[in-house]
Enzyme design. Sequence first.
Site, PDB file in Angstrom:
ATOM      1  N   GLN A 178     118.961 118.866  33.975  1.00 20.50           N
ATOM      2  CA  GLN A 178     118.997 117.667  33.132  1.00 20.50           C
ATOM      3  C   GLN A 178     118.441 117.906  31.729  1.00 20.50           C
ATOM      4  O   GLN A 178     117.889 117.011  31.104  1.00 20.50           O
ATOM      5  CB  GLN A 178     118.300 116.504  33.833  1.00 20.50           C
ATOM      6  CG  GLN A 178     119.002 116.205  35.157  1.00 20.50           C
ATOM      7  CD  GLN A 178     118.545 114.954  35.844  1.00 20.50           C
ATOM      8  OE1 GLN A 178     117.406 114.537  35.640  1.00 20.50           O
ATOM      9  NE2 GLN A 178     119.399 114.375  36.664  1.00 20.50           N
ATOM     10  N   GLY A 179     118.594 119.108  31.246  1.00 26.86           N
ATOM     11  CA  GLY A 179     118.146 119.437  29.884  1.00 26.86           C
ATOM     12  C   GLY A 179     116.821 120.163  29.850  1.00 26.86           C
ATOM     13  O   GLY A 179     116.438 120.698  28.812  1.00 26.86           O
ATOM     14  N   GLY A 206     115.806 124.173  26.268  1.00 25.36           N
ATOM     15  CA  GLY A 206     114.974 124.583  25.142  1.00 25.36           C
ATOM     16  C   GLY A 206     114.793 123.479  24.128  1.00 25.36           C
ATOM     17  O   GLY A 206     114.158 123.650  23.095  1.00 25.36           O
ATOM     18  N   SER A 226     123.402 119.348  38.007  1.00 27.52           N
ATOM     19  CA  SER A 226     122.182 119.496  37.194  1.00 27.52           C
ATOM     20  C   SER A 226     121.884 120.974  36.928  1.00 27.52           C
ATOM     21  O   SER A 226     120.751 121.433  37.088  1.00 27.52           O
ATOM     22  CB  SER A 226     120.977 118.821  37.851  1.00 27.52           C
ATOM     23  OG  SER A 226     121.223 117.468  38.125  1.00 27.52           O
ATOM     24  N   PRO A 227     122.887 121.741  36.487  1.00 31.41           N
ATOM     25  CA  PRO A 227     122.675 123.176  36.281  1.00 31.41           C
ATOM     26  C   PRO A 227     121.724 123.470  35.132  1.00 31.41           C
ATOM     27  O   PRO A 227     121.179 124.562  35.054  1.00 31.41           O
ATOM     28  CB  PRO A 227     124.083 123.710  35.992  1.00 31.41           C
ATOM     29  CG  PRO A 227     124.811 122.542  35.420  1.00 31.41           C
ATOM     30  CD  PRO A 227     124.274 121.340  36.141  1.00 31.41           C
ATOM     31  N   TYR A 253     128.815 106.078  39.768  1.00 36.56           N
ATOM     32  CA  TYR A 253     128.388 106.334  38.383  1.00 36.56           C
ATOM     33  C   TYR A 253     128.784 105.158  37.501  1.00 36.56           C
ATOM     34  O   TYR A 253     129.974 104.888  37.268  1.00 36.56           O
ATOM     35  CB  TYR A 253     129.011 107.616  37.828  1.00 36.56           C
ATOM     36  CG  TYR A 253     128.555 108.892  38.514  1.00 36.56           C
ATOM     37  CD1 TYR A 253     127.460 108.912  39.378  1.00 36.56           C
ATOM     38  CD2 TYR A 253     129.215 110.082  38.281  1.00 36.56           C
ATOM     39  CE1 TYR A 253     127.047 110.086  39.998  1.00 36.56           C
ATOM     40  CE2 TYR A 253     128.807 111.265  38.896  1.00 36.56           C
ATOM     41  CZ  TYR A 253     127.727 111.249  39.752  1.00 36.56           C
ATOM     42  OH  TYR A 253     127.330 112.415  40.359  1.00 36.56           O
TER      43      TYR A 253
HETATM   44  N1  LIG Z   1     126.094 115.083  43.731  1.00 36.43           N
HETATM   45  C1  LIG Z   1     124.969 114.608  43.263  1.00 36.43           C
HETATM   46  O1  LIG Z   1     124.103 114.063  43.991  1.00 36.43           O
HETATM   47  C2  LIG Z   1     124.711 114.757  41.780  1.00 36.43           C
HETATM   48  C3  LIG Z   1     123.416 114.561  41.252  1.00 36.43           C
HETATM   49  C4  LIG Z   1     123.241 114.723  39.854  1.00 36.43           C
HETATM   50  C5  LIG Z   1     124.328 115.062  39.037  1.00 36.43           C
HETATM   51  N2  LIG Z   1     125.557 115.222  39.598  1.00 36.43           N
HETATM   52  C6  LIG Z   1     126.722 115.620  38.753  1.00 36.43           C
HETATM   53  O2  LIG Z   1     126.354 116.763  37.988  1.00 36.43           O
HETATM   54  C7  LIG Z   1     126.555 116.517  36.595  1.00 36.43           C
HETATM   55  C8  LIG Z   1     125.538 117.282  35.788  1.00 36.43           C
HETATM   56  O3  LIG Z   1     124.207 117.033  36.232  1.00 36.43           O
HETATM   57  P1  LIG Z   1     123.146 116.249  35.322  1.00 36.43           P
HETATM   58  O4  LIG Z   1     123.859 115.454  34.328  1.00 36.43           O
HETATM   59  O5  LIG Z   1     122.179 115.596  36.273  1.00 36.43           O
HETATM   60  O6  LIG Z   1     122.299 117.429  34.625  1.00 36.43           O
HETATM   61  P2  LIG Z   1     122.644 118.637  33.630  1.00 36.43           P
HETATM   62  O7  LIG Z   1     124.089 118.891  33.578  1.00 36.43           O
HETATM   63  O8  LIG Z   1     121.733 119.725  34.030  1.00 36.43           O
HETATM   64  O9  LIG Z   1     122.115 118.070  32.242  1.00 36.43           O
HETATM   65  C9  LIG Z   1     122.947 117.338  31.396  1.00 36.43           C
HETATM   66  C10 LIG Z   1     122.172 117.013  30.125  1.00 36.43           C
HETATM   67  O10 LIG Z   1     121.646 118.216  29.533  1.00 36.43           O
HETATM   68  C11 LIG Z   1     121.763 118.156  28.118  1.00 36.43           C
HETATM   69  N3  LIG Z   1     122.673 119.254  27.715  1.00 36.43           N
HETATM   70  C12 LIG Z   1     123.939 119.510  28.158  1.00 36.43           C
HETATM   71  N4  LIG Z   1     124.460 120.595  27.552  1.00 36.43           N
HETATM   72  C13 LIG Z   1     123.533 121.052  26.710  1.00 36.43           C
HETATM   73  C14 LIG Z   1     123.474 122.134  25.795  1.00 36.43           C
HETATM   74  N5  LIG Z   1     124.489 122.971  25.627  1.00 36.43           N
HETATM   75  N6  LIG Z   1     122.331 122.308  25.091  1.00 36.43           N
HETATM   76  C15 LIG Z   1     121.283 121.467  25.250  1.00 36.43           C
HETATM   77  N7  LIG Z   1     121.269 120.413  26.075  1.00 36.43           N
HETATM   78  C16 LIG Z   1     122.386 120.205  26.818  1.00 36.43           C
HETATM   79  C17 LIG Z   1     122.335 116.780  27.785  1.00 36.43           C
HETATM   80  O11 LIG Z   1     121.253 115.869  27.602  1.00 36.43           O
HETATM   81  P3  LIG Z   1     120.551 115.578  26.167  1.00 36.43           P
HETATM   82  O12 LIG Z   1     121.477 116.030  25.101  1.00 36.43           O
HETATM   83  O13 LIG Z   1     120.337 114.099  26.173  1.00 36.43           O
HETATM   84  O14 LIG Z   1     119.257 116.331  26.225  1.00 36.43           O
HETATM   85  C18 LIG Z   1     123.077 116.425  29.056  1.00 36.43           C
HETATM   86  O15 LIG Z   1     123.247 115.029  29.253  1.00 36.43           O
HETATM   87  C19 LIG Z   1     126.488 114.979  36.463  1.00 36.43           C
HETATM   88  O16 LIG Z   1     127.144 114.526  35.324  1.00 36.43           O
HETATM   89  C20 LIG Z   1     127.172 114.552  37.745  1.00 36.43           C
HETATM   90  O17 LIG Z   1     128.579 114.635  37.591  1.00 36.43           O
HETATM   91  C21 LIG Z   1     125.760 115.105  40.948  1.00 36.43           C
END
Ligand SMILES: NC(=O)c1ccc[n+]([C@@H]2O[C@H](COP(=O)([O-])OP(=O)(O)OC[C@H]3O[C@@H](n4cnc5c(N)ncnc54)[C@H](OP(=O)(O)O)[C@@H]3O)[C@@H](O)[C@H]2O)c1
Length: 355
Positions: A208-209, A213, A204-205, A65
């Site tokens: 990714q946004g 909503g 990515s729960p 990262y």
């Molecule tokens: N092991 C793997 O291969 C792998 C792959 C992917 C990720 N990961 C890990 O998983 C973590 C999370 O996954 P991710 O970042 O891909 O996706 P995510 O957690 O589903 O989405 C994060 C994004 O959603 C938005 N968000 C977060 N909380 C919110 C809320 N309360 N209300 C509205 N929007 C919100 C933000 O973006 P905006 O505000 O810009 O819209 C934020 O950057 C990563 O940081 C990483 O540590 C691991």
Amino acid sequence: MADTGLVRYLKVDTTTPISKIGLGTWQFGSKQWGYGKPYAEQESRAIVRRAIELGVTLFDTAEIYGRGSSERILGAAIAGHRDQVFLATKILPIAPLPPVVQQRAVASADRLGVSRLDLYQVHQPNPLFPDTVIMPGMRALQRIGLVGEVGVSNYSLDRWKAAEKALGSRVLSNQVRYSLAAAGPAADLVPYAEQAGRVVIAYSPLAQGFLSGRYDERHRPDNSVRSFNALFLPANMERAAGLFRVLREVAAAHDATPAQAALAWVIRSPAVTAIPGASSVAQLESNVAAADIELADDEWRALLDAANRFRAVTGPASVPGMVRARFARSPSRPGDAGKGGGDQGESGDGGQPDA
Ligand SMILES: NC(=O)c1ccc[n+]([C@@H]2O[C@H](COP(=O)([O-])OP(=O)(O)OC[C@H]3O[C@@H](n4cnc5c(N)ncnc54)[C@H](OP(=O)(O)O)[C@@H]3O)[C@@H](O)[C@H]2O)c1
């Protein structure tokens, strides 16, 4: 550890309890997320500090990262709070022979400023090397105390079990994409973890946004991570209308935001923790508050049914749309709010090869 009444913990026996909602830190120092310098230098630290205050223990990073930036930023942010944190990082298993694994673990610990990695995860299954190659290195790291628990990521159930056999002791967790836009783990990995006392870490729960909503056909996120996520194609936003409707209904019944309902759905199993990323302290607070939402059986099932009905355009079929969208986008980041202070509105996942 602060008892906020909000944060709950997994019941697995670990040195530090693992919070049901953790924090993903791929965003820290990442050009792909494009949150910029103020985020890397100030907001990320504020997010980590607030998370610790609220009782969050699980913090997830990886050596790739931001090419080590995420580990450095996270390490600096937890300084002085090491014993309140369950620290998880990952090794990209290229040439995963024991000396390489050991050198890379030392480098990660150094960037994080710690003498122990609570959870050291194999970031991806290596298609060329079976786990009998990497696990002796992991075992040696456990023996000398540099690594507490070993985990894997993006593993199938069979390969998770094979990894455990190769390690000769428990492989605590499998970190996988798991959300209402990628509900597959509910059918195999989650039941296995429940029955075997293991953990599924949902990445990515919020897709990714996509599930927040915040975005729709006219307001699409503008950064390279999500430009390559087919979920944000207008065609998929349209196809997800039914899922979004059920998500809004369930959220409203709990006076919550869609993002909070989406997280509550993911962490409902006692074997699952989620690690949403956050672009602001308000989002972190909102996400932590989601641990307090208890979905009824019929709500959980209605969301699963809606998720199963959502068929996103992905793979080669999504490429023309992604190219079109890339050259004709209207960037937007509408405002923040919500229960516990996150984003509001309603609005599924593509693949992130490097995350
Ligand atoms: N092991 C793997 O291969 C792998 C792959 C992917 C990720 N990961 C890990 O998983 C973590 C999370 O996954 P991710 O970042 O891909 O996706 P995510 O957690 O589903 O989405 C994060 C994004 O959603 C938005 N968000 C977060 N909380 C919110 C809320 N309360 N209300 C509205 N929007 C919100 C933000 O973006 P905006 O505000 O810009 O819209 C934020 O950057 C990563 O940081 C990483 O540590 C691991």
